[in-house]
Scaffold this motif. Sequence first.
Motif, PDB file in Angstrom:
ATOM      1  N   ILE A 162     -32.312 -60.840 -96.524  1.00  0.00           N
ATOM      2  CA  ILE A 162     -32.423 -59.326 -97.043  1.00  0.00           C
ATOM      3  C   ILE A 162     -33.169 -59.509 -98.559  1.00  0.00           C
ATOM      4  CG2 ILE A 162     -30.449 -58.349 -95.731  1.00  0.00           C
ATOM      5  CD1 ILE A 162     -28.819 -58.242 -98.427  1.00  0.00           C
ATOM      6  N   CYS A 163     -32.940 -60.590 -99.401  1.00  0.00           N
ATOM      7  CA  CYS A 163     -33.370 -60.701-100.608  1.00  0.00           C
ATOM      8  C   CYS A 163     -34.761 -60.799-100.348  1.00  0.00           C
ATOM      9  CB  CYS A 163     -32.940 -61.776-101.187  1.00  0.00           C
ATOM     10  SG  CYS A 163     -30.950 -61.364-101.788  1.00  0.00           S
ATOM     11  N   LEU A 164     -35.518 -61.547 -99.694  1.00  0.00           N
ATOM     12  CA  LEU A 164     -36.912 -61.962 -99.606  1.00  0.00           C
ATOM     13  C   LEU A 164     -37.648 -60.734 -98.768  1.00  0.00           C
ATOM     14  CD1 LEU A 164     -36.642 -65.454 -97.708  1.00  0.00           C
ATOM     15  CD2 LEU A 164     -37.400 -64.967-100.055  1.00  0.00           C
ATOM     16  N   VAL A 165     -36.981 -59.871 -97.731  1.00  0.00           N
ATOM     17  CA  VAL A 165     -37.739 -58.659 -97.283  1.00  0.00           C
ATOM     18  C   VAL A 165     -37.715 -57.792 -98.567  1.00  0.00           C
ATOM     19  CG1 VAL A 165     -37.297 -56.847 -95.865  1.00  0.00           C
ATOM     20  CG2 VAL A 165     -37.054 -59.214 -95.055  1.00  0.00           C
ATOM     21  N   GLU A 179     -40.204 -61.487 -91.018  1.00  0.00           N
ATOM     22  CA  GLU A 179     -41.575 -61.084 -91.032  1.00  0.00           C
ATOM     23  C   GLU A 179     -41.907 -60.490 -92.452  1.00  0.00           C
ATOM     24  OE1 GLU A 179     -44.112 -57.810 -88.413  1.00  0.00           O
ATOM     25  OE2 GLU A 179     -42.125 -58.133 -87.772  1.00  0.00           O
ATOM     26  N   GLY A 180     -43.421 -60.917 -92.644  1.00  0.00           N
ATOM     27  CA  GLY A 180     -43.913 -60.382 -93.988  1.00  0.00           C
ATOM     28  C   GLY A 180     -43.752 -61.529 -95.215  1.00  0.00           C
ATOM     29  N   VAL A 181     -42.895 -62.458 -95.058  1.00  0.00           N
ATOM     30  CA  VAL A 181     -42.807 -63.562 -95.749  1.00  0.00           C
ATOM     31  C   VAL A 181     -43.745 -64.518 -95.468  1.00  0.00           C
ATOM     32  CG1 VAL A 181     -41.155 -65.160 -96.936  1.00  0.00           C
ATOM     33  CG2 VAL A 181     -40.320 -63.101 -96.289  1.00  0.00           C
ATOM     34  N   CYS A 227     -28.525 -54.690 -96.087  1.00  0.00           N
ATOM     35  CA  CYS A 227     -28.964 -55.079 -94.719  1.00  0.00           C
ATOM     36  C   CYS A 227     -29.499 -54.045 -93.870  1.00  0.00           C
ATOM     37  CB  CYS A 227     -27.732 -55.833 -93.748  1.00  0.00           C
ATOM     38  SG  CYS A 227     -27.221 -57.430 -94.415  1.00  0.00           S
ATOM     39  N   ARG A 228     -28.951 -52.889 -93.914  1.00  0.00           N
ATOM     40  CA  ARG A 228     -29.433 -51.627 -93.158  1.00  0.00           C
ATOM     41  C   ARG A 228     -30.658 -51.139 -93.642  1.00  0.00           C
ATOM     42  NH1 ARG A 228     -25.909 -48.682 -89.734  1.00  0.00           N
ATOM     43  NH2 ARG A 228     -26.773 -46.500 -90.405  1.00  0.00           N
ATOM     44  N   GLN A 229     -30.758 -51.313 -95.211  1.00  0.00           N
ATOM     45  CA  GLN A 229     -32.037 -50.838 -95.749  1.00  0.00           C
ATOM     46  C   GLN A 229     -33.231 -51.425 -95.455  1.00  0.00           C
ATOM     47  OE1 GLN A 229     -31.570 -49.603-100.126  1.00  0.00           O
ATOM     48  NE2 GLN A 229     -33.353 -50.927-100.390  1.00  0.00           N
ATOM     49  N   VAL A 230     -32.925 -52.657 -95.256  1.00  0.00           N
ATOM     50  CA  VAL A 230     -34.198 -53.636 -95.031  1.00  0.00           C
ATOM     51  C   VAL A 230     -34.547 -53.890 -93.728  1.00  0.00           C
ATOM     52  CG1 VAL A 230     -34.152 -54.632 -97.516  1.00  0.00           C
ATOM     53  CG2 VAL A 230     -33.036 -55.766 -95.483  1.00  0.00           C
ATOM     54  N   GLY A 231     -33.110 -53.649 -92.636  1.00  0.00           N
ATOM     55  CA  GLY A 231     -33.506 -53.911 -91.427  1.00  0.00           C
ATOM     56  C   GLY A 231     -33.234 -55.199 -90.977  1.00  0.00           C
ATOM     57  N   ILE A 232     -32.121 -55.694 -91.424  1.00  0.00           N
ATOM     58  CA  ILE A 232     -31.585 -57.149 -91.148  1.00  0.00           C
ATOM     59  C   ILE A 232     -30.154 -57.208 -90.367  1.00  0.00           C
ATOM     60  CG2 ILE A 232     -30.787 -59.401 -92.013  1.00  0.00           C
ATOM     61  CD1 ILE A 232     -33.917 -59.057 -92.076  1.00  0.00           C
ATOM     62  N   ASP A 233     -30.296 -57.785 -89.213  1.00  0.00           N
ATOM     63  CA  ASP A 233     -28.871 -57.917 -88.715  1.00  0.00           C
ATOM     64  C   ASP A 233     -28.294 -59.060 -89.007  1.00  0.00           C
ATOM     65  OD1 ASP A 233     -26.781 -57.966 -86.907  1.00  0.00           O
ATOM     66  OD2 ASP A 233     -27.776 -58.209 -85.151  1.00  0.00           O
ATOM     67  N   PRO A 234     -27.284 -58.831 -89.703  1.00  0.00           N
ATOM     68  CA  PRO A 234     -26.442 -60.099 -90.650  1.00  0.00           C
ATOM     69  C   PRO A 234     -25.730 -61.002 -89.459  1.00  0.00           C
ATOM     70  CG  PRO A 234     -25.032 -57.861 -90.899  1.00  0.00           C
ATOM     71  CD  PRO A 234     -26.524 -57.369 -90.395  1.00  0.00           C
ATOM     72  N   ALA A 235     -25.283 -60.324 -88.237  1.00  0.00           N
ATOM     73  CA  ALA A 235     -24.715 -61.192 -87.290  1.00  0.00           C
ATOM     74  C   ALA A 235     -25.570 -62.305 -86.911  1.00  0.00           C
ATOM     75  CB  ALA A 235     -24.275 -60.194 -86.021  1.00  0.00           C
ATOM     76  N   GLN A 236     -26.917 -62.323 -86.943  1.00  0.00           N
ATOM     77  CA  GLN A 236     -27.857 -63.127 -86.488  1.00  0.00           C
ATOM     78  C   GLN A 236     -28.174 -64.232 -87.396  1.00  0.00           C
ATOM     79  OE1 GLN A 236     -28.860 -63.042 -83.145  1.00  0.00           O
ATOM     80  NE2 GLN A 236     -27.367 -61.292 -83.261  1.00  0.00           N
ATOM     81  N   ALA A 237     -27.594 -64.280 -88.477  1.00  0.00           N
ATOM     82  CA  ALA A 237     -27.818 -65.171 -89.543  1.00  0.00           C
ATOM     83  C   ALA A 237     -26.751 -65.554 -90.320  1.00  0.00           C
ATOM     84  CB  ALA A 237     -28.996 -64.693 -90.395  1.00  0.00           C
ATOM     85  N   LEU A 238     -25.553 -65.960 -89.785  1.00  0.00           N
ATOM     86  CA  LEU A 238     -24.340 -66.338 -90.655  1.00  0.00           C
ATOM     87  C   LEU A 238     -24.368 -67.729 -90.549  1.00  0.00           C
ATOM     88  CD1 LEU A 238     -21.853 -63.916 -88.631  1.00  0.00           C
ATOM     89  CD2 LEU A 238     -22.844 -63.891 -90.647  1.00  0.00           C
ATOM     90  N   GLU A 239     -23.724 -68.345 -91.681  1.00  0.00           N
ATOM     91  CA  GLU A 239     -23.505 -69.869 -91.815  1.00  0.00           C
ATOM     92  C   GLU A 239     -22.749 -70.586 -90.584  1.00  0.00           C
ATOM     93  OE1 GLU A 239     -20.450 -72.043 -94.537  1.00  0.00           O
ATOM     94  OE2 GLU A 239     -22.382 -71.411 -95.648  1.00  0.00           O
TER      95      GLU A 239
END
Length: 273
Positions: A24-27, A49-51, A261-273
Amino acid sequence: MTPPERRPVASLWIGDRLQYLNQICLVSHVQQGHPTTLYCTHEVSNVPEGVTVRPASEIMEIPLDIVEETSASFLSNVFRYKMIQKTDAIWIDCDAFCHRPFPDEGDHIYAGHGFRGALNCGVVKIPQKGELMDRLLDYYDNLPDYPAWWNKNQRKKMDRLHKKEPDLPHPVKIYKAERTSFGPQAFTYFTQQTGDYDRAMAPEVLYPVPFQLNDIFYDPHGRVEGWFTDKTLSVHLYTNGTKPWWRKNPPLENSYAWRMCRQVGIDPAQALE
């Protein structure tokens, strides 16, 4: 509507997978119009996407054996200044969320941090050439026996460590004796030496929430924005201080992390530790 293209920003990732907070920080920088580059030591499977992805070796070689004995963020303290020197981009930590775009001009982007008056270098831009850059790179390239600002107790701790583990590489010994000696401590000291300390922005600009209160980002009843002002550009999420639960589970609904997460369009469940 496509945002205007702004100054480039860049960061470093050591590893093969980002966590959702890093995504989310990169996006957030991409969405604010900043061309965003992520220098990587490995092939990273989930760069948003976009990075733009580039090999870290374009800036410097990252000795992974040193990283294994310290931390993934350890050598980023050297990398960021060499990256600025070569590319003139603004350095962003992968846990710095872009709240508003950075100014289009200016070579002094850094700020005070927390309650103690020290500067942080989680978001930083300094001149590509000059005394501050020279002193920082000389420090990293020619490490002294002890950092100049260490007190007697810190030096004694280093001496004890040397007796206990004499074969440790010198940078690892410094790190183990005082972890932030390569990050905020060094940056604060050298800006004081060069007269650049007084150029620092106020904490509210880049570090509006003090490190000591970092769990507020995951509190569904917290009001993180109460710390922001109309000068706030970046919001540091302090993933190094985040409790393991937050890294291994999606953020609770209505928390700042959940909303971003909602603001930038990232699903956190797909990128957990």
